[in-house]
Design a protein around this motif. Structure first.
Motif, PDB file in Angstrom:
ATOM      1  N   VAL A 195      -5.111   2.784  -4.658  1.00 21.30           N
ATOM      2  CA  VAL A 195      -5.141   2.198  -3.221  1.00 21.30           C
ATOM      3  C   VAL A 195      -6.371   1.634  -2.900  1.00 21.30           C
ATOM      4  N   THR A 196      -7.735   2.156  -3.610  1.00 19.55           N
ATOM      5  CA  THR A 196      -8.886   1.794  -2.916  1.00 19.55           C
ATOM      6  C   THR A 196      -9.183   0.637  -3.818  1.00 19.55           C
ATOM      7  N   ALA A 240      -7.924  -6.975  -2.597  1.00 23.16           N
ATOM      8  CA  ALA A 240      -7.230  -7.994  -1.621  1.00 23.16           C
ATOM      9  C   ALA A 240      -8.037  -8.170  -0.573  1.00 23.16           C
ATOM     10  N   LEU A 248      -6.925  -1.441  -4.978  1.00 22.39           N
ATOM     11  CA  LEU A 248      -6.219  -2.562  -4.410  1.00 22.39           C
ATOM     12  C   LEU A 248      -6.727  -3.181  -3.173  1.00 22.39           C
ATOM     13  N   ALA A 249      -7.240  -2.461  -2.080  1.00 22.90           N
ATOM     14  CA  ALA A 249      -7.758  -2.642  -0.965  1.00 22.90           C
ATOM     15  C   ALA A 249      -8.746  -3.569  -1.095  1.00 22.90           C
ATOM     16  N   GLN A 250      -9.706  -3.393  -2.178  1.00 25.93           N
ATOM     17  CA  GLN A 250     -10.934  -4.134  -2.801  1.00 25.93           C
ATOM     18  C   GLN A 250     -10.602  -5.533  -2.802  1.00 25.93           C
ATOM     19  N   ARG A 292      -4.400   8.241  -7.663  1.00 28.22           N
ATOM     20  CA  ARG A 292      -3.510   7.537  -6.871  1.00 28.22           C
ATOM     21  C   ARG A 292      -4.660   6.886  -5.833  1.00 28.22           C
ATOM     22  N   LEU A 293      -5.583   7.647  -5.503  1.00 29.12           N
ATOM     23  CA  LEU A 293      -6.407   7.001  -4.382  1.00 29.12           C
ATOM     24  C   LEU A 293      -7.300   6.066  -4.891  1.00 29.12           C
ATOM     25  N   PHE A 325       0.723  -1.345  -0.215  1.00 28.19           N
ATOM     26  CA  PHE A 325      -0.068   0.028  -0.074  1.00 28.19           C
ATOM     27  C   PHE A 325       0.964   1.337   0.097  1.00 28.19           C
ATOM     28  N   GLU A 326       2.035   1.353   0.551  1.00 25.79           N
ATOM     29  CA  GLU A 326       2.932   2.331   0.724  1.00 25.79           C
ATOM     30  C   GLU A 326       3.252   2.895  -0.683  1.00 25.79           C
ATOM     31  N   ALA A 349       0.469   3.892  -3.089  1.00 24.53           N
ATOM     32  CA  ALA A 349       0.203   5.424  -2.896  1.00 24.53           C
ATOM     33  C   ALA A 349       1.214   6.247  -3.429  1.00 24.53           C
ATOM     34  N   GLN A 350       2.265   6.023  -3.683  1.00 19.01           N
ATOM     35  CA  GLN A 350       3.555   6.989  -4.041  1.00 19.01           C
ATOM     36  C   GLN A 350       3.587   6.783  -5.444  1.00 19.01           C
ATOM     37  N   ASP A 391      -3.517  12.881  -7.869  1.00 19.50           N
ATOM     38  CA  ASP A 391      -3.977  12.428  -6.686  1.00 19.50           C
ATOM     39  C   ASP A 391      -5.385  11.409  -6.758  1.00 19.50           C
ATOM     40  N   ALA A 392      -6.302  11.877  -7.510  1.00 25.89           N
ATOM     41  CA  ALA A 392      -7.574  11.290  -7.638  1.00 25.89           C
ATOM     42  C   ALA A 392      -7.101   9.659  -7.989  1.00 25.89           C
TER      43      ALA A 392
END
Lengths: 288, 288
Positions: free
Chosen positions: A136-137, A143, A139-141, A132-133, A119-120, A123-124, A129-130
């Motif tokens: 991340v979101t 995983a 990826l979390a879904q 990137r978010l 995640f770190e 996110a980089q 920015d939108a």
């Protein structure tokens, strides 16, 4: 070496180098185990990130943090999956698994830290920015309990179930366990570019299912040395697989159909997508 | 009930409700274990997120996803820390640990999924995109090899080391293992508001160290029923703690000094920070 084989190799090197760089300044067995776990894989997910980015005008250098992220996340899932309380595997990619080379505590923690690092790094990724978010979101879904871990939980439940899984159930299980991360990888490019993800999403769903069917075929036809892990485990355990449910010939035909369908859906990208088509062919013909 | 006790309770309820809502539509032992693991805690980290947000003009409703995120991340770390290959604990918050109530595989996977969920929820906090990315990146840094997991790795290494840890080493270990998440929590508010984090960062470092010293004191002076987990384990294992290194009286004096210092640094916020000062007092006087 065809363009796919070269692109796969390059993607793996980019992802590994970025993971090593991200761990700069850390020392000890935790760092060693994290690097060990992210070494020697095929790099298919990193390749999908970098290639889908390229199709949308984003350079490999820009896409690399996300490629490293998905490889770290995949590696964490393998380290935990190999634990004695899970699949209890001694061998992975032809080498001792992390808990065999170190110990269980190191394997649990290194897996945990690889997920965090995933995640770190993701996110980089240098994109708006939108976007990137969104990376991340999604990826979390992919995983989480509705994705990879959800599929793993179904897998564990199946082991103690009284009746073997049906074709529909095993397809759902696979879509979570291995499909979700593959789909994220192949859509990461359009997500970074804030473009339409639908063609690459469909490509990835076909590819992911073909990948799992090919895995089940390798478990029957492969030998442990080439495959790099124990084979025949599923059949020995009486576990339902695509091969046990469809038969070997139909399983091979189904994998081939999915490969064709995956190639066809890329027509919107024309010849630019040739390397992704080679990837689909590789997935169903691989020996390891 | 003073304003701190009420705020702590409210923050815990907000975080739990958000976690339950985030798991809407999922079923099975994985979901049950995830909810079980996030229930019954003090909610100190959620409180710090919500209170530091309030100090910067952000409502509890807006801060709740981040508060739920840090509670999920903390819960994952406890579930994995309790595993047989780690601390091997049967009791947590007065209840069976996850691997005792279910099994080890469920505990590994539920912990993994809680970490994933932590990043998913945190990434959905309603604040400017740049602030959201900052929340995600700093959370990953606090949780990873340079933060919490780094501290846990030092803790494991200490168990097999020939000489007990020094005061400096145990302070470094604590700063990672419990300090990093506490600091993230207390700075989440100014991060959301894109404001200066330095005062709350210093407050949190004092608070985190005081918290760990108080934990070591409870391990000596507390009884298992009130504390909700096994006590006397560290002393029995001959493990270096703040109490073994400083002695009981000096450890208590040190915790008290840190509490005073934590309260003082909040002067920039005037009377608005009274609830956070009560939190610092609670941390060094708690019985569980």
């Amino acid at each position: 070496m065809n363009s796919f084989a070269k692109a796969l190799k390059d993607a793996g090197v980019l992802a590994s180098s970025h993971i090593i760089k991200s761990l700069d300044g850390t020392t000890g067995p935790m760092r060693d185990a994290m690097l060990y776990a992210t070494t020697g894989g095929k790099g298919l997910r990193a390749f999908l990130v970098i290639e889908s980015a390229r199709l949308h005008g984003i350079t490999p250098a820009i896409a690399t943090p996300a490629a490293a992220g998905i490889e770290a996340l995949h590696a964490y899932s393998l380290v935990h999956d190999d634990l004695p309380c899970m699949d209890d595997d001694d061998l992975r990619r032809g080498q001792p698994t992390v808990h065999r080379k170190w110990d269980e505590a190191t394997a649990v923690l290194a897996g945990d830290a690889l997920q965090t690092l995933a995640f770190e790094m993701t996110a980089q990724t240098e994109c708006p920015d939108a976007a990137r978010l969104h990376l991340v979101t999604t990826l979390a879904q992919a995983a989480g309990v509705r994705g990879m871990v959800g599929g793993q939980a179904l897998d564990i439940a199946a082991e103690t179930a009284k009746t073997p899984l049906t074709l529909d159930e095993i397809t759902t299980l696979q879509a979570g366990k291995t499909g979700a991360l593959i789909e994220w990888s192949a859509t990461a490019g359009p997500i970074m570019a804030q473009a339409d993800t639908s063609a690459l999403g469909q490509y990835a769903r076909d590819l992911g299912l073909a990948f799992q069917i090919a895995d089940d075929i390798l478990d029957v036809e492969g030998d442990a040395e080439t495959v790099g892990k124990a084979v025949g485990k599923d059949a020995d355990a009486g576990k339902a697989t695509f091969v046990s449910l469809l038969g070997l010939d139909d399983a091979k035909a189904r994998a081939h159909d999915l490969m064709t369908s995956a190639c066809d859906v890329l027509s919107v990208y024309g010849n630019d997508a040739e390397t992704l088509r080679q990837a689909a062919k590789f997935v169903v013909t691989r020996k390891s």
